[in-house]
Design a protein around this motif. Structure first.
Motif, PDB file in Angstrom:
ATOM      1  N   MET A 198     -31.373 -21.511  -5.684  1.00 18.49           N
ATOM      2  CA  MET A 198     -32.473 -22.059  -5.247  1.00 18.49           C
ATOM      3  C   MET A 198     -33.489 -22.868  -5.927  1.00 18.49           C
ATOM      4  N   ALA A 199     -33.129 -22.524  -7.465  1.00 13.77           N
ATOM      5  CA  ALA A 199     -34.081 -23.208  -8.254  1.00 13.77           C
ATOM      6  C   ALA A 199     -33.175 -24.333  -8.793  1.00 13.77           C
ATOM      7  N   LYS A 200     -31.996 -24.489  -8.457  1.00 15.42           N
ATOM      8  CA  LYS A 200     -31.096 -25.966  -9.077  1.00 15.42           C
ATOM      9  C   LYS A 200     -31.526 -26.713  -7.691  1.00 15.42           C
ATOM     10  N   TYR A 201     -31.614 -26.228  -6.509  1.00 12.51           N
ATOM     11  CA  TYR A 201     -31.836 -27.045  -5.229  1.00 12.51           C
ATOM     12  C   TYR A 201     -33.174 -26.852  -4.457  1.00 12.51           C
ATOM     13  N   PRO A 202     -34.162 -27.390  -5.090  1.00 11.72           N
ATOM     14  CA  PRO A 202     -35.197 -27.018  -4.402  1.00 11.72           C
ATOM     15  C   PRO A 202     -35.675 -28.031  -3.240  1.00 11.72           C
ATOM     16  N   GLU A 204     -29.080 -24.521   2.381  1.00 12.86           N
ATOM     17  CA  GLU A 204     -29.666 -23.847   3.668  1.00 12.86           C
ATOM     18  C   GLU A 204     -28.839 -22.197   3.803  1.00 12.86           C
ATOM     19  N   GLU A 205     -27.457 -22.242   3.783  1.00 14.25           N
ATOM     20  CA  GLU A 205     -26.886 -21.000   3.937  1.00 14.25           C
ATOM     21  C   GLU A 205     -27.496 -20.232   2.760  1.00 14.25           C
ATOM     22  N   VAL A 206     -27.595 -20.672   1.736  1.00 18.92           N
ATOM     23  CA  VAL A 206     -28.134 -19.839   0.255  1.00 18.92           C
ATOM     24  C   VAL A 206     -29.436 -19.303   0.618  1.00 18.92           C
ATOM     25  N   LEU A 207     -30.364 -20.066   1.379  1.00 14.53           N
ATOM     26  CA  LEU A 207     -31.772 -19.454   1.607  1.00 14.53           C
ATOM     27  C   LEU A 207     -31.653 -18.308   2.612  1.00 14.53           C
ATOM     28  N   LEU A 208     -30.711 -18.555   3.494  1.00 19.18           N
ATOM     29  CA  LEU A 208     -30.602 -17.441   4.630  1.00 19.18           C
ATOM     30  C   LEU A 208     -30.137 -16.309   4.092  1.00 19.18           C
ATOM     31  N   ASN A 209     -29.043 -16.399   3.289  1.00 23.30           N
ATOM     32  CA  ASN A 209     -28.480 -15.254   2.487  1.00 23.30           C
ATOM     33  C   ASN A 209     -29.582 -14.550   1.584  1.00 23.30           C
ATOM     34  N   MET A 217     -40.290 -18.593   0.627  1.00 21.68           N
ATOM     35  CA  MET A 217     -39.495 -19.358  -0.150  1.00 21.68           C
ATOM     36  C   MET A 217     -37.890 -19.285   0.515  1.00 21.68           C
ATOM     37  N   SER A 218     -37.639 -18.830   1.527  1.00 18.09           N
ATOM     38  CA  SER A 218     -36.540 -19.078   2.250  1.00 18.09           C
ATOM     39  C   SER A 218     -36.574 -19.487   3.790  1.00 18.09           C
TER      40      SER A 218
END
Length: 629
Positions: A249-253, A466-471, A489-490
């Motif tokens: 999330m920090a790498k892909y804001p 987007e998947e990572v935010l949901l995870n 944040m998500s």
């Protein structure tokens, strides 16, 4: 083995004569002993493992053609989506007995183990290059094992090259927890040791970010499976998921907001963009190029071949634009016609289901049109953008009115198969459906389409933020740490892009969605809803409902279509059970399939794990079958 190496390795060997040829491997032949010397040797040998991302064994796999056989299939099995021709085999207990196949395949594992067996042997690699190829091998080994465990639970854990005489080839299945702990160890090693060799490998290849994305997916899946299936020892998986998700999330804001000016354009264009290498938030993608590698996903969705639809109960899961459910939102306009059903809803719905409209076709000309005198007929044309093209290819993304693959106009939606379109017009043969809700995630106007030919070049995402935010949202709830800050944040980043009001955690109580599964915490229900909507049509559904141990709730629903008057539907689509009890038989929800529970069927708990193919047990009696088969 030799034939694979001859195909894969492109370096030519110079023929030479030498009087000590009896003591050495022939220089003119590529054999395993001399085929792993250079960096490019290893790269060429591992390259076929990228086919995992299009191997339709995996529910989230991508298709070069019919997406109903690939990423749509996982959501069909989950009951999120349906097909025009077949009922859900899990709901009606028609899953076929597996004598062979069923995903029990270790071909990739053998290839990877061969490569790994040579990494540390005599070759021209530096230590950093050795670590890199070991990390890449660990990634692919883990990615395929993620699927094996997801299907079968206990599986043989194979890290050596086996042959017909290897005793390990005929051993029992290893315990799931031992296998998944080993996967976790390998992925973490790969995360720490994979090198930055973009100049040699290309930009769109396995790197640390891809490994971390796989870790985020795997640790959430395994942690929740262990929790809800009573295996225990899940907290370490939740911790890993939170850790690695925060890094990504920090790498892909930044989320992609799109270019076409439509609501939620970035959401829709993720599957219809020619070059995902320029799109923020994309971690790894399947690249298609003109004259080199093409697909026909867009073409299929412009034809009568596409069979994916959405049942009414999934349509009802989409929130209104104010972030409230259809049960509580003042913006909800009802579902007694499709214009009302779509009005004021989450715009991601418009990029997943073709919105309703009606235009007047030019007399004797299927490529010209004009607006009707009814303002409601153009409501969603104005929202999605006017399609003024009369050619193939046209211009833009999901413009309306729609056209078939040959640019012939579709003058109305819904276009009910075997039914009657609005105002008495006969249904068109293409882009037809039974429910009224035609799913068109890969649809756009700009790609060239030609009958029975693959000409499409839009890239498709494999891992994205987007998947990572949901995870992250889900795992923080599982840790007891989900709050408004985490939501912002998500989930609320996704909603902001979609044009939906933010989630206000304090407002979510037992009455927020009176139609929810009451055994699920109201906040967790909303987190899962967001995942369902954002990832709709990407194949995660069946894995999700199984890891939550909630398959019966999602799959045992009777699948119905849109509300319509009986006079506008062919009798074969109508059933006396489709109308609400308080309504007359002259109108109701279109009957798609019977109620599985009424039919004495429904989800069987044995389906949580797949059947080990019986042929494999014959070959290796040490393998035990999963319960219930």
């Amino acid at each position: 083995m030799r034939k694979y190496i001859l195909i894969l390795l492109t370096a030519a060997l110079i023929m030479a004569c030498n009087d000590d040829f009896l003591e050495k491997n022939p220089r003119t032949s590529l054999v395993e002993e001399n085929a792993f010397k250079t960096y490019d040797n290893f790269k060429a040998f591992i390259f076929p493992c990228y086919e995992m991302f299009t191997n339709t064994t995996i529910a989230t796999s991508l298709s070069n053609g019919f997406s109903q056989n690939a990423q749509y299939r996982g959501d069909v099995n989950a009951g999120y989506l349906t097909t025009r021709f077949n009922f859900n085999s899990y709901a009606f207990q028609t899953v076929q007995n597996a004598t062979t196949g069923n995903g029990w395949n270790f071909d990739y594992i053998r290839r990877i183990n061969i490569m790994l067996s040579h990494v540390d042997q005599d070759n021209e690699l530096t230590q950093a290059e050795r670590d890199h190829w070991k990390a890449v091998g660990y990634f692919f080994h883990s990615f395929w094992y993620m699927e094996l465990v997801n299907r079968f639970g206990d599986v043989p854990w194979i890290t050596q090259v086996l042959n017909e005489t290897s005793t390990d080839a005929y051993g029992p299945r290893n315990d799931r927890k031992m296998v998944t702990d080993s996967i976790l160890t390998r992925l973490k090693w790969a995360e720490e040791h994979i090198g930055d060799f973009e100049a040699k490998n290309g930009k769109n290849t396995i790197n640390q970010n891809a490994v971390q994305a796989a870790l985020s997916r795997f640790t959430l899946r395994e942690g929740t499976w262990r929790k809800y299936h009573g295996l225990g020892d899940h907290d370490k998986y939740f911790s890993e998921c939170a850790r690695v998700s925060e890094i990504l999330m920090a790498k892909y804001p930044t989320l992609y907001t799109g270019t076409d000016g439509q609501p939620a354009a970035g959401y829709g264009e993720m599957w219809t963009t020619e070059d995902l290498g320029k799109v923020p938030g994309v971690i790894l993608y399947k690249e298609y190029r003109e004259s080199t590698l093409l697909n026909n996903n867009n073409y299929v969705e412009h034809t009568s071949s596409h069979i994916i639809e959405m049942p009414q109960h999934t349509v009802d899961m989409y929130l209104c634009k104010d972030g409230k459910t259809i049960s509580n939102s003042s913006l909800y306009d009802g579902d007694k016609d499709m214009y009302s059903t779509f009005r004021n809803r989450d715009p991601r719905m418009y990029h997943t289901i073709m919105p309703p409209y009606r235009v007047k076709a030019g007399k004797g000309d299927y490529n010209t049109w004009s607006f009707t005198d009814n303002p409601a007929d153009r409501e969603y044309i104005d929202i999605m953008g006017i399609n003024s093209s009369t050619s193939n290819p046209g211009v833009g993304m999901k413009r309306l009115p729609a056209q078939n693959w040959g640019a012939n106009l579709l003058a109305y939606v819904p276009n009910l198969q075997n039914g009657i379109a609005a105002q008495g017009t006969k249904a068109a043969a293409y882009v037809a459906c039974r429910s009224g809700y035609y799913v068109y995630k890969n649809w756009n106007q700009w790609e060239t389409n030609f009958n029975q030919a693959a000409l499409n070049t839009s890239d498709k995402p494999i891992f994205k933020i987007e998947e990572v935010l949901l995870n992250y949202a889900e795992v923080k709830w599982e840790q007891g740490l989900f709050n408004q800050t985490i939501a912002n944040m998500s989930i609320n980043k996704l909603r902001e892009r979609a044009g939906v009001d933010p989630m206000i955690v304090a407002e979510i109580d037992a009455n927020f969605d009176p139609k929810r599964d009451t055994t699920v915490d109201p906040v967790l229900w909303e987190i899962r809803r967001e995942r369902m909507i954002e990832l709709m049509g990407e194949g995660f559904g069946f894995d999700d409902v199984r890891r939550w141990k909630k398959a019966s709730w999602y799959i045992n629903r009777q699948q119905l279509g849109m509300w319509i008057q009986q006079s506008k539907v062919n009798e074969s689509l109508w059933d006396e059970n489709t109308h609400l009890p308080t309504k007359s038989k002259s109108e109701g929800y279109i009957y798609l399939w019977a109620d599985p529970i009424v039919e004495g069927k429904g989800w069987l708990d044995k389906y949580y794990l797949y059947q080990v193919p019986t042929d494999e047990i014959v070959l290796n009696p040490a393998l035990e079958q999963n319960p219930g088969y």
